[in-house]
Design a protein around this motif. Sequence first.
Motif, PDB file in Angstrom:
ATOM      1  N   ALA A  91      -1.911   4.872   4.128  1.00  0.00           N
ATOM      2  CA  ALA A  91      -1.025   4.518   3.145  1.00  0.00           C
ATOM      3  C   ALA A  91      -0.289   3.477   3.934  1.00  0.00           C
ATOM      4  CB  ALA A  91       0.565   5.788   3.429  1.00  0.00           C
ATOM      5  N   GLY A  92       1.034   2.446   3.538  1.00  0.00           N
ATOM      6  CA  GLY A  92       1.224   1.404   4.293  1.00  0.00           C
ATOM      7  C   GLY A  92       2.403   1.884   5.333  1.00  0.00           C
ATOM      8  N   TYR A 149       0.706  -1.009   0.054  1.00  0.00           N
ATOM      9  CA  TYR A 149       0.171  -0.235  -0.573  1.00  0.00           C
ATOM     10  C   TYR A 149       0.940   1.457  -0.008  1.00  0.00           C
ATOM     11  CZ  TYR A 149      -3.475  -3.870   0.332  1.00  0.00           C
ATOM     12  OH  TYR A 149      -4.091  -4.091   0.086  1.00  0.00           O
ATOM     13  N   GLN A 176      -1.473   3.363  -2.329  1.00  0.00           N
ATOM     14  CA  GLN A 176      -2.503   2.650  -2.878  1.00  0.00           C
ATOM     15  C   GLN A 176      -2.783   2.456  -4.557  1.00  0.00           C
ATOM     16  OE1 GLN A 176      -5.022   2.422   1.046  1.00  0.00           O
ATOM     17  NE2 GLN A 176      -4.844   4.427   0.821  1.00  0.00           N
TER      18      GLN A 176
END
Lengths: 282, 282, 282, 282
Positions: free
Chosen positions: D53-54, D25, D228
């Motif tokens: 967001a990762g 992501y 993402q």
Amino acid sequence: MILLTKESLPKVIVPRKAKSHKGSYGRVVCIGGIRQYGGAIIMCAQACVKSGAGLVTVVTDVATIPALHSRLPEAMALSFQDQEALQNVLATADVIVIGPGLGVEKEAFQLLKLVLQQQTKDQWLVIDGSAITLLADHPVDFLFPEHLVLTPHQKEWERFSGLALKEQTIRANWHAQKKLGITLVLKSEQTHIYTNHEQYQNTFGNPAMATGGMGDTLAGIIGGFLGQFGHTDLQAEAAICAAVTIHSFIADELAKDAYVVLPTEIANHLPQTMRKFCPFAR
Amino acid sequence: MILLTKESLPKVIVPRKAKSHKGSYGRVVCIGGIRQYGGAIIMCAQACVKSGAGLVTVVTDVATIPALHSRLPEAMALSFQDQEALQNVLATADVIVIGPGLGVEKEAFQLLKLVLQQQTKDQWLVIDGSAITLLADHPVDFLFPEHLVLTPHQKEWERFSGLALKEQTIRANWHAQKKLGITLVLKSEQTHIYTNHEQYQNTFGNPAMATGGMGDTLAGIIGGFLGQFGHTDLQAEAAICAAVTIHSFIADELAKDAYVVLPTEIANHLPQTMRKFCPFAR
Amino acid sequence: MILLTKESLPKVIVPRKAKSHKGSYGRVVCIGGIRQYGGAIIMCAQACVKSGAGLVTVVTDVATIPALHSRLPEAMALSFQDQEALQNVLATADVIVIGPGLGVEKEAFQLLKLVLQQQTKDQWLVIDGSAITLLADHPVDFLFPEHLVLTPHQKEWERFSGLALKEQTIRANWHAQKKLGITLVLKSEQTHIYTNHEQYQNTFGNPAMATGGMGDTLAGIIGGFLGQFGHTDLQAEAAICAAVTIHSFIADELAKDAYVVLPTEIANHLPQTMRKFCPFAR
Amino acid sequence: MILLTKESLPKVIVPRKAKSHKGSYGRVVCIGGIRQYGGAIIMCAQACVKSGAGLVTVVTDVATIPALHSRLPEAMALSFQDQEALQNVLATADVIVIGPGLGVEKEAFQLLKLVLQQQTKDQWLVIDGSAITLLADHPVDFLFPEHLVLTPHQKEWERFSGLALKEQTIRANWHAQKKLGITLVLKSEQTHIYTNHEQYQNTFGNPAMATGGMGDTLAGIIGGFLGQFGHTDLQAEAAICAAVTIHSFIADELAKDAYVVLPTEIANHLPQTMRKFCPFAR
């Protein structure tokens, strides 16, 4: 004496124009918060941001900035030492609130004097807390008293005006205000406002508000309301009255369910309460 | 032994007078929080502010101040090094709470000794946490034991009184308290309070409270209640009992829905819970 | 492979004994959080406190302490430099969680080695995050592997075990675990747990959890559950399984209303969720 | 000009794959926040994390990190001085957002130039706030303009493009955008987006959004959505449009009950609002 009721709020808290931007709602500078009283300027700024001011800059002790940004990233921050940036910020400000947690050291007075000497014709100054104590000890001439709000509680007013608590009658207060030519917000369990045109009496408020930080929060709301609603002198007068009113009105609402009302909670309820009083809103 | 039930709360948590200001509700000073235990004094101060104390000043490690102001801008703050300001703050305090996270270093003991030596006749001291450990190792005479609250848990009381856990019978505890002439809040899963007049037993409390910070929070509430409700010695005794009661009462309410009850959540529920127990309130 | 369902939770999350105190629920030490990754150890400690650990001490970069105390005053804090206090804290710990945001610098490895060398027979170690990477590069013998939990995600396990992702079959993983003699929590979209007795498979979890900090939070819950519920080796095994289960169970509940589930929100829901699964509770 | 309605959101905010991890992501780097404007990068990062967001890393003034970690432990943090770590973080980033509170000092420009010079083919850059002002004064060639988003408000666009406010017609703006080859998000009370393929017009938004920090928050959402949802160039275009849409859509929802909508509140509502627009979700 005109009673301040909630009916006056919708006249001040008007719908925002569709075509507007953050600059339309005031550049407000909040000055104060030496380390010991860092919380005071944080509460002032929080109230100012939540009252809808477009852009809020805090000038404070460098040690206060992390806590400020942690609670309120919406505010910008300068340290007292950032002289150059300070000059820019003061020059472009629509409203300057000075005093919450400012302390009474020599540096505090230097800063207060600078602000008073550089006031421009269109700029509103709100003088609160320690700044009032400083002025009581070191009187300074006001350049544009018609654009200056003083927000003492009764003890501070005694020191500033020389009027002992018992002598603080409406007549004596108005006389003192007239000589100064400023707007006087005299805080007590029944706050009175003396302007160059009129006298007002707050009809809200309760003893659950008797806790540290209440005045700092009021100063922030006055700053925010002047920045948004104070386009003419008459509108500014109404904005100051509305700030006093809504501050106590929210406290009364919260006191229905709380033995003590914390200042930061009043600030948090500003956006919703202002919305309720905004007429013709979408 | 008198059982502390919630019926006693409305006698203490009386409605505030319309004519009052923050000074009417106590100047409380909370001392503690070296860097390792900074959270302890923050929790103490949070409980004190939310219990309604008029003005709260924290004396702590300079490194603890940003976190304090971030969580609790309502509190003022001094660092341990601010000797001059400290003297002013101690001299004007109505209540001093010393101990939460104070540590047991030499500087901590110096500060504790200073506070004990400067206690004035009308000033209440609440001695908690590390400060009790310090006194166990370095006994100090109390100037006004009748205005001093000691809040040990059983292990701390063992160290302080010399009574092993098994020897801590009601009779032995009262005997020890009588010799000291102080108010003893002996914390356990069933807290007992020993005063110069009476013995009390807490009827609330639950094991979800068994987590770090619970005692710091209780100390803050005791400080806040003494500042607001402790005008006479009998009222002060009732205020201490009410502080212990409401602390556990809120925890019992919260434990209905939570496996562990955090101290800061108890503090957050003080204003609403106090309101419920306040008689004749608007 | 035993499927971990929510039916197993009430067997672990038992009612607290009326006669108990914070010491009854574990002294947990969380080590990590160099400045760059300060948030990792804050999230770990938050989960640990909210899972009910009795006393939580964080060992971290001095720069991380203000943010920690601002969010979580319930935690105590040491800086990596406080060598003496560190020794005391390690010696009295029931559980040590090391790794979240620890980094891979030389100092980090020294600290990890110290912790591994001083592990006592009754002490549980949870090795997470950067600490696993450090051990992959610098293998260290484990003194009491039967009291050691390793919590790698698949990439970290690859580095540590030498098993490429494709080779990470149940059989191969169990073989590797057996050689080490530790408890292996192998995190993936379907976390497996390999112990000296059994294999378990998590049946909860969802991709809304795929965000930074999820593992730090799980490590904190494992630490808190071991401190409270890990009295025997079998109970410890059940506690580790319950920690993995409740972490994902809460995430599944939250994901019903949220596209992404933040780790701190999982921590905040621990007390209420644990209460729901606690049998015979008042 | 294509009108951006909420119907477009479900096409972007697709369900996450069961087999995925935080790396799936996006690694997003947010650069900005000199001390005076520390809050700006905090708001940007908060929006980025809450948009899903990762992994989010903030590069900022060292003085801003405590406040960042206090509000948002989910974010990692580097100081501007951590040159080596910065190189690693930039090299592995999927998206870089530069500008919120970056200031216009020489060091800021050096950093901006570095980022522009090291942009890789697959990396998206979002240039916001002070960074736009810097580029207006010191033009720099863009290596991969097709992966660059510029988010000026009208005044900043005037400075950057040379087009006076009155000259900023759709035709003139598109002409300028075409020459640059970038994606232009031109913020006003009715934001327009100009891409290499199309023009879009935001149909949401209201004047309660006119407060400091709104743009920083939008930049963070754009970064999170690109990380993402921006796998192909067409998907990236849709992701940028969706970010603008959801930012204003949430503000419109909140403005029903609030006179002013704070940027941090918009960020807080992202997970729930994104969930509502996610099709086929469990």
